[in-house]
Design a protein around this motif. Structure first.
Motif: not given
Length: 409
Positions: A1-7, A14-23
């Motif tokens: 698994m790979s990540s950065d501060p925003w995703g 599956t690619v996720y993006v982090r938001t105020a409402d969660g991923e």
């Protein structure tokens, strides 16, 4: 698994993006490593950043319409809301919200600007209409016509108002121009009619002037030319293309007549000048006859002078009175001498004068005697009255005696 501060990318790709409402799921990736997946969706985020930046610049620096700007913002917002990029999507939404506010602000500014421009345009058009309606009553045809044409050009350069207002103002403006055009057309139609009448009158005057140009009846013809000139001035101006030609013919006919008259008068003046010299010499010769000593010789001498005088023609009018006066003075002196001679030699007149003198002498003698007697008697009032009567009769006697002396005593 790979990540950065925003995703991040999970083990299934599956690619996720982090938001105020969660991923939120961005998408799936199966073509390469998780790092490549994140890099791909990060580039899509950067693309959205660039796109928003360009739109901000267009809104700030160009005349992009609010409608087009809102459409562009909506398109970008759909992509942001679809979570198809990895990055600070909330920051993008914030920028889009500010951009919406900016567009709305620009919309209100433009609306106010358009309202202001509309008010200014309305005022300008109302001013144009007012001036046009004032010019519609003007008789300054050229100046007013040029000004109305300038007003039309000004009108064309102004923004349109709402259709009803614009049509109403244009109707008034157009009506004023039409009213002026009708009055100007009527004026020049009347002027053309007057000039045509003037042309016909002047053609008749020219025909008569040309017919008179060869006349030698100098006085009558000159007077008629003065009448024709008065009629010419009263006729008014003909059309420009006829006026100069008619005037040249009219003036030319007069010039022919007056040139001929001047030539004749110049010759006559020269002749009359010579006649004046001759008559002045005769007047001087006649004046040598005076004083009259020998009536018979004086009459003969004057007759000789007068015969030669009558044989000479006219002299200049301004010298006629003076030279003829000299001859008349000599003639009157001779006539007075003749009258004196007649009175002196007329027996009947002498007898009447002698009889009157005798009567007056008798009356004087009688009054003198009566006055002396009254004074001797002491009747002073009667004596005074008789002496006053005596003085009157003595004066008459003295006058009668003087007249009798003219008959040789």
């Amino acid at each position: 698994m790979s990540s950065d501060p925003w995703g991040r990318v999970d083990e299934t790709g599956t690619v996720y993006v982090r938001t105020a409402d969660g991923e939120q799921v961005v998408g799936s990736w199966a073509a390469g490593s998780p790092e490549e997946a994140l890099a791909y969706f990060e580039r899509k985020y950067e693309g959205l950043v660039v796109e928003i930046g360009l739109l901000e610049k267009r809104v700030q620096t160009t005349d992009l319409s609010a409608k087009d700007a809102q459409t562009a913002i909506g398109h970008i917002r759909e992509q942001v809301d679809a979570h198809h990029a990895v990055g600070d999507l909330e920051a993008l939404r914030t920028r889009l919200d500010k951009l919406v506010e900016k567009v709305e602000s620009r919309r209100e500014e433009r609306k106010a600007q358009r309202a202001k421009q509309s008010d200014e345009a309305r005022k300008a058009k109302e001013d144009l209409v007012a001036e046009a309606e004032q010019l519609a009553a003007s008789d300054q045809w050229r100046v007013a016509g040029e000004r109305l044409r300038a007003l039309v050009d000004t009108w064309k350069g102004l923004p349109r108002l709402d259709r009803k207002s614009d049509d109403e103002l244009w109707h008034r403006f157009s009506h004023a121009r039409s009213a002026f055009s009708k009055r100007r057309k009527a004026h020049f139609a009347q002027l053309d009619s007057q000039r045509e009448d003037a042309r016909r009158v002047k053609e008749r005057l020219v025909a008569e002037a040309e017919a008179l140009s060869g006349s030698t009846d100098w006085g009558v013809t000159a007077a008629r030319y003065r009448e024709l000139m008065a009629d010419w001035k009263a006729a008014g101006r003909a059309q420009r293309e006829h006026e100069d030609d008619l005037w040249n013919r009219f003036r030319g006919a007069q010039d022919v007549f007056f040139a001929a008259r001047s030539s004749v008068f110049a010759e006559r003046d020269a002749e009359q000048g010579e006649n004046l010299k001759l008559k002045e010499a005769l007047a001087e010769e006649a004046e040598q006859i005076l004083p009259v000593r020998d009536l018979k010789a004086a009459r003969a001498a004057f007759r000789s002078v007068n015969e030669r005088w009558e044989a000479i023609g006219h002299v200049p009018r301004d010298a006629r009175g003076k030279v003829e006066g000299r001859m008349h003075a000599v003639e009157r002196a001779i006539q007075e001498a003749e009258e004196a001679e007649w009175r002196r030699t007329n027996p009947e007149a002498r007898a009447r004068a002698a009889g009157l003198t005798g009567q007056l002498q008798a009356a004087v003698d009688k009054l003198r005697g009566q006055a002396e007697q009254a004074r001797a008697q002491g009747n002073t009032p009667r004596a005074d009255k008789l002496e006053r009567e005596l003085e009157g009769r003595q004066a008459l006697l003295d006058q009668a005696l003087k007249g009798l002396e003219e008959f040789g005593g």
